[in-house]
Design a protein around this motif. Structure first.
Motif, PDB file in Angstrom:
ATOM      1  N   VAL A 659      92.715 -52.556 -29.239  1.00 28.57           N
ATOM      2  CA  VAL A 659      93.490 -51.447 -28.654  1.00 28.57           C
ATOM      3  C   VAL A 659      94.957 -51.558 -29.049  1.00 28.57           C
ATOM      4  CG1 VAL A 659      94.315 -50.474 -26.483  1.00 28.57           C
ATOM      5  CG2 VAL A 659      91.900 -51.072 -26.739  1.00 28.57           C
ATOM      6  N   ALA A 660      95.502 -52.767 -29.045  1.00 28.45           N
ATOM      7  CA  ALA A 660      96.904 -52.944 -29.433  1.00 28.45           C
ATOM      8  C   ALA A 660      97.120 -52.604 -30.899  1.00 28.45           C
ATOM      9  CB  ALA A 660      97.330 -54.390 -29.145  1.00 28.45           C
ATOM     10  N   ALA A 661      96.174 -52.994 -31.755  1.00 28.24           N
ATOM     11  CA  ALA A 661      96.317 -52.664 -33.173  1.00 28.24           C
ATOM     12  C   ALA A 661      96.196 -51.162 -33.413  1.00 28.24           C
ATOM     13  CB  ALA A 661      95.263 -53.429 -33.984  1.00 28.24           C
ATOM     14  N   LEU A 662      95.265 -50.525 -32.721  1.00 32.46           N
ATOM     15  CA  LEU A 662      95.086 -49.074 -32.891  1.00 32.46           C
ATOM     16  C   LEU A 662      96.250 -48.294 -32.297  1.00 32.46           C
ATOM     17  CD1 LEU A 662      91.256 -48.813 -32.105  1.00 32.46           C
ATOM     18  CD2 LEU A 662      92.370 -48.567 -34.328  1.00 32.46           C
ATOM     19  N   GLU A 663      96.932 -48.882 -31.307  1.00 34.39           N
ATOM     20  CA  GLU A 663      98.081 -48.188 -30.703  1.00 34.39           C
ATOM     21  C   GLU A 663      99.176 -47.934 -31.724  1.00 34.39           C
ATOM     22  OE1 GLU A 663      99.963 -46.284 -27.630  1.00 34.39           O
ATOM     23  OE2 GLU A 663      98.092 -47.397 -27.329  1.00 34.39           O
ATOM     24  N   THR A 664      99.324 -48.831 -32.683  1.00 29.90           N
ATOM     25  CA  THR A 664     100.368 -48.658 -33.696  1.00 29.90           C
ATOM     26  C   THR A 664     100.024 -47.567 -34.715  1.00 29.90           C
ATOM     27  OG1 THR A 664      99.371 -50.366 -35.103  1.00 29.90           O
ATOM     28  CG2 THR A 664     101.013 -51.078 -33.485  1.00 29.90           C
ATOM     29  N   MET A 665      98.769 -47.181 -34.779  1.00 37.39           N
ATOM     30  CA  MET A 665      98.354 -46.164 -35.752  1.00 37.39           C
ATOM     31  C   MET A 665      98.640 -44.741 -35.242  1.00 37.39           C
ATOM     32  SD  MET A 665      97.213 -47.878 -38.367  1.00 37.39           S
ATOM     33  CE  MET A 665      98.628 -48.943 -38.022  1.00 37.39           C
ATOM     34  N   ARG A 666      98.373 -44.489 -33.991  1.00 34.75           N
ATOM     35  CA  ARG A 666      98.706 -43.236 -33.294  1.00 34.75           C
ATOM     36  C   ARG A 666      97.842 -42.034 -33.685  1.00 34.75           C
ATOM     37  NH1 ARG A 666     104.943 -42.107 -33.960  1.00 34.75           N
ATOM     38  NH2 ARG A 666     104.246 -42.132 -36.146  1.00 34.75           N
ATOM     39  N   GLN A 667      97.202 -42.048 -34.858  1.00 29.23           N
ATOM     40  CA  GLN A 667      96.421 -40.903 -35.318  1.00 29.23           C
ATOM     41  C   GLN A 667      95.008 -41.351 -35.669  1.00 29.23           C
ATOM     42  OE1 GLN A 667      97.907 -38.113 -34.958  1.00 29.23           O
ATOM     43  NE2 GLN A 667     100.007 -38.834 -34.835  1.00 29.23           N
ATOM     44  N   PRO A 668      94.005 -40.505 -35.470  1.00 32.91           N
ATOM     45  CA  PRO A 668      92.635 -40.886 -35.849  1.00 32.91           C
ATOM     46  C   PRO A 668      92.492 -41.228 -37.323  1.00 32.91           C
ATOM     47  CG  PRO A 668      92.592 -38.981 -34.399  1.00 32.91           C
ATOM     48  CD  PRO A 668      94.034 -39.220 -34.749  1.00 32.91           C
ATOM     49  N   ARG A 669      93.116 -40.471 -38.194  1.00 29.92           N
ATOM     50  CA  ARG A 669      92.967 -40.745 -39.622  1.00 29.92           C
ATOM     51  C   ARG A 669      93.510 -42.127 -39.973  1.00 29.92           C
ATOM     52  NH1 ARG A 669      95.329 -36.168 -43.191  1.00 29.92           N
ATOM     53  NH2 ARG A 669      93.550 -35.102 -42.216  1.00 29.92           N
ATOM     54  N   ASP A 670      94.667 -42.484 -39.411  1.00 33.66           N
ATOM     55  CA  ASP A 670      95.242 -43.801 -39.685  1.00 33.66           C
ATOM     56  C   ASP A 670      94.435 -44.906 -39.020  1.00 33.66           C
ATOM     57  OD1 ASP A 670      97.329 -42.592 -41.123  1.00 33.66           O
ATOM     58  OD2 ASP A 670      98.470 -42.257 -39.279  1.00 33.66           O
ATOM     59  N   ALA A 671      93.845 -44.616 -37.870  1.00 33.53           N
ATOM     60  CA  ALA A 671      93.000 -45.617 -37.216  1.00 33.53           C
ATOM     61  C   ALA A 671      91.758 -45.905 -38.052  1.00 33.53           C
ATOM     62  CB  ALA A 671      92.602 -45.130 -35.827  1.00 33.53           C
ATOM     63  N   PHE A 672      91.180 -44.858 -38.651  1.00 35.16           N
ATOM     64  CA  PHE A 672      90.009 -45.065 -39.507  1.00 35.16           C
ATOM     65  C   PHE A 672      90.391 -45.859 -40.758  1.00 35.16           C
ATOM     66  CE2 PHE A 672      88.475 -40.720 -37.794  1.00 35.16           C
ATOM     67  CZ  PHE A 672      88.207 -41.302 -36.572  1.00 35.16           C
ATOM     68  N   LYS A 673      91.581 -45.602 -41.286  1.00 35.81           N
ATOM     69  CA  LYS A 673      92.043 -46.378 -42.443  1.00 35.81           C
ATOM     70  C   LYS A 673      92.187 -47.858 -42.086  1.00 35.81           C
ATOM     71  CE  LYS A 673      94.652 -42.661 -44.760  1.00 35.81           C
ATOM     72  NZ  LYS A 673      93.985 -42.712 -46.074  1.00 35.81           N
ATOM     73  N   LEU A 674      92.679 -48.117 -40.877  1.00 35.72           N
ATOM     74  CA  LEU A 674      92.847 -49.504 -40.450  1.00 35.72           C
ATOM     75  C   LEU A 674      91.495 -50.213 -40.387  1.00 35.72           C
ATOM     76  CD1 LEU A 674      94.581 -51.830 -39.255  1.00 35.72           C
ATOM     77  CD2 LEU A 674      94.186 -50.791 -36.997  1.00 35.72           C
ATOM     78  N   MET A 675      90.517 -49.595 -39.749  1.00 40.06           N
ATOM     79  CA  MET A 675      89.198 -50.211 -39.634  1.00 40.06           C
ATOM     80  C   MET A 675      88.521 -50.347 -40.998  1.00 40.06           C
ATOM     81  SD  MET A 675      88.653 -50.994 -36.444  1.00 40.06           S
ATOM     82  CE  MET A 675      90.359 -51.548 -36.483  1.00 40.06           C
ATOM     83  N   TYR A 676      88.681 -49.356 -41.836  1.00 38.69           N
ATOM     84  CA  TYR A 676      88.058 -49.406 -43.163  1.00 38.69           C
ATOM     85  C   TYR A 676      88.622 -50.572 -43.975  1.00 38.69           C
ATOM     86  CZ  TYR A 676      86.526 -47.886 -47.805  1.00 38.69           C
ATOM     87  OH  TYR A 676      85.965 -47.838 -49.061  1.00 38.69           O
ATOM     88  N   HIS A 677      89.931 -50.746 -43.956  1.00 36.75           N
ATOM     89  CA  HIS A 677      90.551 -51.822 -44.731  1.00 36.75           C
ATOM     90  C   HIS A 677      90.282 -53.199 -44.113  1.00 36.75           C
ATOM     91  CE1 HIS A 677      92.669 -49.548 -47.804  1.00 36.75           C
ATOM     92  NE2 HIS A 677      92.972 -48.648 -46.887  1.00 36.75           N
ATOM     93  N   CYS A 678      90.103 -53.246 -42.809  1.00 38.81           N
ATOM     94  CA  CYS A 678      89.730 -54.522 -42.190  1.00 38.81           C
ATOM     95  C   CYS A 678      88.362 -54.985 -42.694  1.00 38.81           C
ATOM     96  CB  CYS A 678      89.712 -54.394 -40.667  1.00 38.81           C
ATOM     97  SG  CYS A 678      91.348 -54.419 -39.903  1.00 38.81           S
ATOM     98  N   ILE A 679      87.402 -54.069 -42.744  1.00 38.89           N
ATOM     99  CA  ILE A 679      86.070 -54.414 -43.250  1.00 38.89           C
ATOM    100  C   ILE A 679      86.136 -54.796 -44.725  1.00 38.89           C
ATOM    101  CG2 ILE A 679      83.763 -53.496 -43.678  1.00 38.89           C
ATOM    102  CD1 ILE A 679      84.070 -51.769 -41.191  1.00 38.89           C
ATOM    103  N   ALA A 680      86.885 -54.010 -45.510  1.00 38.71           N
ATOM    104  CA  ALA A 680      86.989 -54.299 -46.946  1.00 38.71           C
ATOM    105  C   ALA A 680      87.681 -55.639 -47.198  1.00 38.71           C
ATOM    106  CB  ALA A 680      87.735 -53.163 -47.645  1.00 38.71           C
ATOM    107  N   GLU A 681      88.730 -55.946 -46.438  1.00 41.50           N
ATOM    108  CA  GLU A 681      89.446 -57.206 -46.628  1.00 41.50           C
ATOM    109  C   GLU A 681      88.578 -58.398 -46.211  1.00 41.50           C
ATOM    110  OE1 GLU A 681      92.669 -59.611 -47.746  1.00 41.50           O
ATOM    111  OE2 GLU A 681      92.248 -57.474 -48.099  1.00 41.50           O
ATOM    112  N   HIS A 682      87.857 -58.254 -45.141  1.00 46.92           N
ATOM    113  CA  HIS A 682      86.981 -59.348 -44.716  1.00 46.92           C
ATOM    114  C   HIS A 682      85.884 -59.602 -45.749  1.00 46.92           C
ATOM    115  CE1 HIS A 682      84.434 -61.860 -42.175  1.00 46.92           C
ATOM    116  NE2 HIS A 682      83.410 -61.051 -42.473  1.00 46.92           N
ATOM    117  N   CYS A 683      85.288 -58.567 -46.280  1.00 44.94           N
ATOM    118  CA  CYS A 683      84.213 -58.734 -47.266  1.00 44.94           C
ATOM    119  C   CYS A 683      84.730 -59.328 -48.573  1.00 44.94           C
ATOM    120  CB  CYS A 683      83.522 -57.395 -47.525  1.00 44.94           C
ATOM    121  SG  CYS A 683      82.594 -56.757 -46.115  1.00 44.94           S
ATOM    122  N   SER A 684      85.991 -59.060 -48.900  1.00 44.79           N
ATOM    123  CA  SER A 684      86.542 -59.629 -50.129  1.00 44.79           C
ATOM    124  C   SER A 684      86.842 -61.117 -50.001  1.00 44.79           C
ATOM    125  CB  SER A 684      87.821 -58.881 -50.516  1.00 44.79           C
ATOM    126  OG  SER A 684      88.832 -59.092 -49.544  1.00 44.79           O
TER     127      SER A 684
END
Length: 721
Positions: A659-684
């Protein structure tokens, strides 16, 4: 490790966070209806109108497209639920995808109301438009006799291009810019653009096109019990359905309603068919011209027949005038001047006095007393000479008389030819025109009556022919030119308007029926007229959703151009129409401009009554719920799977860290980018053999830092996205 392997471990069929545009996002399409993904689903969403068209999307059927199916007029499409309407959705996934202000924006479709929403890029304005479209489809399925027609005005590019093409000018400094054209946008231009989307769809179904004869589809299932399949099969609210026989319904309607539709079609029909369809629509609606107009038109076209018939009758009954033969009297030697006198009298000259008898001829000369008999006939036979008695005096005068007679015959003019005689008779007849009408006290009464009738019918025909060919055409030209100047967002030509106006009855060619001026009240009456027509087919209201104002190429995100487009609509008379709900989903830049306006502007717009949402913001908790709902929409129906978004992260992250990390995004599109890059970074950083199936807190913090810097640079304008 690949992201697909990571998600498959958690029982997730597809990446929930890869979508960045709601119109093209299959996950959001399932979220709207609350339908979970099944293992045998060939596509995230059943295709409607195309491989990627979803109900409520811009690819679905719109009022500009002809209907894909027809239903019986007045037949309910679904049974009305008993008791109070209740919530439209009882699926938790669809509720979780809605913004907290959504209920205020959508309102009640039984009483459509306006709303003004401001939001940043990626805040979910387009998603809200699609949710409004689906809510309208559910409403139409439940209330077949109180449906709403949805108009998704999310692509203003054609309208703005046509408007700029009409308004741009070439000056000494060059061609005017789109900003110069958009400064001249009026409220009536927006109303015209909306009517240009509704009216052609109505006319298509009334006249009957190729699609109007398509098979009648089955009614959608009722909305009781499990609703996933029922909601997915609902027809789009943008699809206009007037039933199987709209022409018969309109023929039985009030004449005022039929005239309303005819007047709207004259001004707002399709550019390519509007000129020819007005006359066909008039006959289909059973609207006839006034009897006086029909008589005048008939006299103008066939009024030449009565004078032609009278002229033929007079020519047939006319009698030719016979000329009497000219007979010259016999001229003897004692009176040689008789011939000359007679000829002189016929020539209109005074008679020559008789000459004295000539002395007797000397002996041995021929006798001068030869008797000459001159007989002039109509055939011009020559005179014959007979010897006179020898003892008759005047022999010398015989030669004189003969010479005089010859001179007289030589001085007489030759008989005129046939053409000259006819011309002379015509001129003499024209000189006697008073006798034709009995003005000289002479002439045949019967002839006078017929000639008077001929002239009277001829003048009547000329009068009505001049009215039709000159006076009426001049008026039609002026009216069509005014119509062309006023409707600036249509692609119709002035000639098309001319032919359409000419098909109207004469009493409907005034500004009372047609938009011949820039009156806003007259345009808003057009909305009321189309609502009266739609009420005959079960439509109780109209909902218009404006979105993506900043995306047309002529706008290109320019705040000033957006202001020129939107500000004319911010008036109470437009936003507070009865039965019409205007939803304005606007960029956040216009909010800053709105707050700088004067008090007089706010008084005119009455923003306090427009369900104003100053900023479409999202908190960390709402973004967490939204991401969690998307994750559940992508789960497989069987097998182990993640119950929450927090299951994908280490236990030291937890819900509070997300919730704290998503609070800094403020928008759904940016929140989805955050989650997408978290998954991609972990898999790499991890392999499948290691078995690291949870994202660490360090990875979350690193990706959050990068995304925060991206947003800062985006706000400063130093990076594109």
């Amino acid at each position: 490790m690949t992201p697909a392997t990571f998600l498959q471990h958690w029982g997730i069929a597809e990446n929930p966070f890869r979508g960045e545009e709601a119109r093209h996002d299959p996950v959001f399409a399932r979220l709207v209806t609350g339908a979970p993904r099944t293992s045998d689903s060939p596509a995230p969403w059943p295709p409607r109108g195309g491989p990627s068209a979803a109900p409520g999307s811009s690819a679905a059927a719109s009022p500009d497209d002809p209907p894909t199916a027809a239903r019986t007029a007045g037949q309910p499409t679904a049974a009305r639920t008993a008791g109070q309407p209740g919530p439209l959705f009882d699926a938790p996934l669809s509720r979780a995808a809605e913004h907290a202000e959504f209920e205020k924006v959508v309102g009640d479709f039984l009483r459509p109301a306006s709303a003004v929403v401001f939001g940043e890029k990626g805040s979910g304005k387009t998603a809200m438009r699609l949710q409004i479209a689906h809510h309208a489809a559910v409403h139409n399925a439940r209330f077949a006799d109180a449906r709403v027609l949805l108009i998704a005005a999310d692509d203003l590019t054609p309208v703005l291009e046509r408007l700029h093409g009409r308004l741009k000018r070439t000056t000494r400094k060059g061609e005017t810019t789109p900003s110069d054209s958009f400064r001249q946008i009026r409220l009536v231009d927006h109303v015209d653009a909306l009517l240009l989307r509704i009216v052609p769809a109505v006319v298509d179904q009334v006249l009957g096109g190729a699609d109007a004869a398509s098979p009648v589809p089955p009614d959608p299932p009722t909305l009781h019990g499990p609703r996933s399949a029922a909601l997915a099969q609902l027809p789009s609210a943008e699809h206009l359905d007037l039933g199987a026989e709209p022409k018969r319904v309109l023929r039985k309607a009030d004449p005022q309603v039929r005239r309303d539709l005819l007047a709207l079609a004259t001004a707002y029909d399709r550019p390519e068919h509007g000129a020819g369809r007005t006359r066909a629509l008039r006959w289909a609606l059973g609207i006839r011209r006034p009897i006086v107009e029909r008589i005048q038109t008939t006299l103008a076209y066939v009024g030449w027949l009565p004078p032609l018939a009278i002229a033929a009758f007079l020519a047939w009954t006319a009698k030719p005038v016979a000329q009497p033969p000219l007979v010259l009297p016999s001229v003897t030697s004692p009176a040689p001047a008789v011939v000359a006198a007679s000829m002189a009298e016929r020539a209109g000259e005074p008679a020559v006095p008789e000459a004295a008898p000539a002395p007797a001829a000397p002996a041995g000369q021929p006798s001068a007393g030869t008797s000459v008999t001159a007989t002039a006939t109509g055939s011009g036979a020559p005179a014959t000479a007979e010897p006179a008695p020898a003892n008759e005096p005047g022999g010398a005068g015989t030669a004189v008389g003969t010479a005089a007679g010859g001179a007289a015959r030589r001085s007489e003019p030759a008989a005129p030819s046939g053409t000259a005689r006819s011309l002379q008779s015509l001129l003499e007849g024209l000189r006697s025109w008073p006798e034709w009408f009995g003005l000289s006290g002479a002439g045949d009464t019967r002839t006078v009556a017929w000639v008077t009738a001929f002239v009277g019918t001829l003048l009547v025909w000329i009068l009505f022919l001049a009215k039709l060919a000159w006076t009426d055409r001049f008026r039609l030209g002026r009216q069509s030119a005014r119509l062309y100047r006023q409707i600036r967002v249509s692609g119709r030509s002035e000639q098309s308007f001319f032919q359409a106006v000419r098909a109207l009855p004469a009493d409907m060619r005034s500004s009372t029926w047609l938009p011949l001026n820039d009156s806003e009240d007259q345009r808003l009456r057009g909305f009321e007229r189309i609502r009266r027509v739609l009420r005959l087919f079960g439509y109780a209201g109209i909902v218009v959703v404006f979105d993506r104002i900043d995306e047309p190429p002529l706008v290109a995100g320019d705040p000033d151009r957006m202001k020129f487009i939107v500000w004319p609509m911010l008036t109470a008379k437009f936003l507070q129409q009865e039965g019409v709900g205007i939803k304005l989903l606007l960029p956040i830049e216009l909010r800053h401009m709105l707050f700088r306006e004067s008090a007089a502007f706010f008084q005119q717009a009455r923003m306090d009554k427009q369900n104003l949402v100053e900023q479409l913001g999202w908190s960390g908790s709402t973004l967490f719920d939204l991401c969690n709902a998307r994750l559940k929409a992508c789960r497989l129906p069987d097998g182990p799977h993640a119950e929450s978004l927090a299951d994908l992260f280490d236990q030291d992250v937890g819900r509070e860290g997300l919730v704290a990390a998503l609070e800094t995004m403020r928008q759904p599109r940016d929140a989805f980018k955050l989650m997408y890059h978290c998954i991609a970074e972990h898999c790499s950083q991890a392999s499948s053999e290691q078995g690291k199936w949870r994202i660490s807190k360090a990875t979350l913090e690193a990706v959050t830092k990068l995304q925060t810097e991206r947003l800062r640079q985006l706000a400063l304008g130093i990076r594109p996205a």
